[in-house]
Design a protein around this motif. Structure first.
Motif, PDB file in Angstrom:
ATOM      1  N   CYS A  76       0.706  -1.253  -0.155  1.00  0.00           N
ATOM      2  CA  CYS A  76       0.184  -0.064  -0.136  1.00  0.00           C
ATOM      3  C   CYS A  76       1.059   1.206   0.122  1.00  0.00           C
ATOM      4  O   CYS A  76       1.697   1.345   0.786  1.00  0.00           O
ATOM      5  N   LYS A 105      -6.000  -3.272  -4.510  1.00  0.00           N
ATOM      6  CA  LYS A 105      -6.826  -1.924  -4.736  1.00  0.00           C
ATOM      7  C   LYS A 105      -5.594  -0.966  -5.524  1.00  0.00           C
ATOM      8  O   LYS A 105      -4.713  -0.675  -5.218  1.00  0.00           O
ATOM      9  N   CYS A 137      -5.083   2.589  -8.307  1.00  0.00           N
ATOM     10  CA  CYS A 137      -5.726   3.957  -8.608  1.00  0.00           C
ATOM     11  C   CYS A 137      -6.243   3.417  -9.911  1.00  0.00           C
ATOM     12  O   CYS A 137      -5.591   3.000 -10.747  1.00  0.00           O
ATOM     13  N   TYR A 169      -2.954   0.417  -3.171  1.00  0.00           N
ATOM     14  CA  TYR A 169      -3.687   0.526  -1.893  1.00  0.00           C
ATOM     15  C   TYR A 169      -4.649  -0.550  -1.132  1.00  0.00           C
ATOM     16  O   TYR A 169      -4.831  -1.290  -1.684  1.00  0.00           O
ATOM     17  N   LYS A 182      -9.969   1.905   0.567  1.00  0.00           N
ATOM     18  CA  LYS A 182     -10.536   3.311   0.138  1.00  0.00           C
ATOM     19  C   LYS A 182      -9.796   4.485   1.113  1.00  0.00           C
ATOM     20  O   LYS A 182      -9.597   5.462   0.764  1.00  0.00           O
ATOM     21  N   GLN A 192      -6.244   5.166   0.073  1.00  0.00           N
ATOM     22  CA  GLN A 192      -6.335   6.052  -1.151  1.00  0.00           C
ATOM     23  C   GLN A 192      -6.788   7.266  -1.004  1.00  0.00           C
ATOM     24  O   GLN A 192      -6.160   8.268  -1.615  1.00  0.00           O
ATOM     25  N   TRP A 202      -4.271  10.810  -1.904  1.00  0.00           N
ATOM     26  CA  TRP A 202      -4.828  11.441  -3.169  1.00  0.00           C
ATOM     27  C   TRP A 202      -4.275  12.851  -3.016  1.00  0.00           C
ATOM     28  O   TRP A 202      -3.809  13.130  -4.373  1.00  0.00           O
TER      29      TRP A 202
END
Length: 402
Positions: free
Chosen positions: A325, A335, A337, A345, A348, A351, A355
């Motif tokens: 991550c 996960k 982008c 990541y 969420k 992430q 950001w």
């Protein structure tokens, strides 16, 4: 040492059968209604717990332990323990369960290998990390009691479980630690006491037990905690309105995650280098190795202090095909982008936290990703055409050969 052949009763045969088939309800029925020994062994000297550990079945292992299974019973033909079988399965939850129930980390098999070494041999580095980072909860409980001439314990009893979970963390990325504190704000409320506990553990592990890895780790935890206290304290004095401790820690996390134009998280890099610089036991060979690695790296290199330090603690080599991550360093982050597909990541929340920094690099990474895909498609097309032409045999080729 080969185990002697044993004659199993029909119920014991059923117990092994259902354990290997992972039929929880049937195993539970046999153990609760039949007069069976949960520590019976088969022809290979394996207990039901060892079979369940090798299968990586947490629920079955928990049932067997609750029914009195001896976690350290070893009659296996090659002297494998339940923890060794769990390490071979690679299931970290099973490894941790056995450790929590008193599994020995120092016992060896017939080839003189420990559970950690067996897990490493088959590449189960998460299991290795769980074993190497484990300490018994009693080591933390000790600080919740009045000892010697003390008038009060060093640690409030309600913090025992929270601090123990922190002590056995395998991901010691500063962001992950800060997120753990956010979810356990009682740590921040008693932070000086928690720091003291980790300082004492750092010294004990190095001086009394010779455990260089845990000594380094506990120094790191204490250093991160000290910085959290300092950073949040300074923010509170600067701000007119008082933010919650959770929000202040979010500011700290973003402080660490901020990247320069080359993607280097300079604040985090400098923080960790200072962390390592302040470790007191200079003869620690792991510390010396860490310093040599860091001093051979230029700060502009891709390999930064955070990856070197966390790799050492987690036993996860940078060359391993494991996605970390980008926010908290958690392994197996699936996960991506959705725009650039270049960063990973674990959820969420991570992430969202990253950001503010990633959005500056995302367009360029997206462009590079598209160009790479385009090049791959062109290469793939050329390869297909080449294979097609080489496989097409002229109709007169056979005649010429004749």
């Amino acid at each position: 040492m080969a185990s002697s052949k044993v004659e199993l009763t029909s119920q014991e045969k059923e117990l092994f059968k259902y354990t290997n088939e992972r039929k929880y309800e049937e195993v539970k029925r046999l153990l609760t209604t039949e007069n069976l020994s949960v520590n019976c062994v088969d022809d290979d000297g394996m207990t039901p717990l060892q079979h369940a550990a090798y299968k990586g079945d947490y629920k079955l292992c928990k049932l067997l332990l609750d029914c009195g299974a001896d976690v350290n019973l070893t009659r296996h033909s090659s002297q494998y323990s339940s923890l060794m079988f769990a390490g071979l399965s690679g299931k970290v939850d099973v490894v941790t369960l056995l450790l929590e129930n008193g599994a020995s980390v120092s016992s060896t098999n017939s080839i003189n290998k420990t559970a950690s070494q067996m897990a490493a041999f088959v590449g189960n580095h998460n299991a290795v990390s769980a074993i190497n980072n484990f300490i018994k909860s009693e080591e933390i409980e000790y600080f919740t009691q009045i000892n010697g001439l003390e008038t009060e314990p060093k640690l409030p009893s309600h913090l025992c479980q929270v601090v123990h979970k922190m002590a056995i963390m395998t991901n010691i990325h500063p962001v992950r630690i800060a997120m753990y504190i956010q979810n356990n704000l009682s740590i921040l409320e008693n932070i000086q006491k928690v720091i003291k506990v980790f300082d004492l553990l750092r010294e004990k592990k190095y001086k009394d037990e010779g455990n260089e890895l845990l000594s380094l780790k506990f120094h790191h935890l204490a250093f991160v905690l000290s910085y959290c206290e300092k950073f949040c304290g300074e923010l509170k004095t600067k701000q007119a309105k008082a933010d919650s401790d959770k929000d202040l820690l979010t500011v700290l996390i973003k402080h660490w995650l901020k990247s320069d134009k080359n993607g280097l998280q300079e604040k985090l890099e400098n923080f960790l280098r200072q962390d390592i610089k302040e470790y007191p036991f200079l003869n620690n060979t792991l510390f010396q190795q860490l310093v040599r690695t860091l001093t051979s790296q230029n700060v502009s290199n891709d390999v930064a202090a955070v990856s070197i330090l966390t790799d050492m603690i987690s036993h996860q080599r940078s060359s391993d095909e494991v996605y970390l991550c980008c926010t908290c360093g958690e392994p197996y982050a699936e996960k991506k982008c959705s725009a650039c597909k270049a960063v990973h990541y674990c959820d969420k929340n991570c992430q969202k936290l990253h950001w503010f920094s990633h959005k500056l690099a995302c367009p360029e990474l997206s462009k590079l990703n598209k160009e790479t895909k385009s090049d791959e498609q062109i290469t793939s097309t050329k390869c297909d055409e080449s294979q097609s032409s080489s496989s097409a045999v002229p109709s007169d080729c056979g005649n010429e050969s004749k």
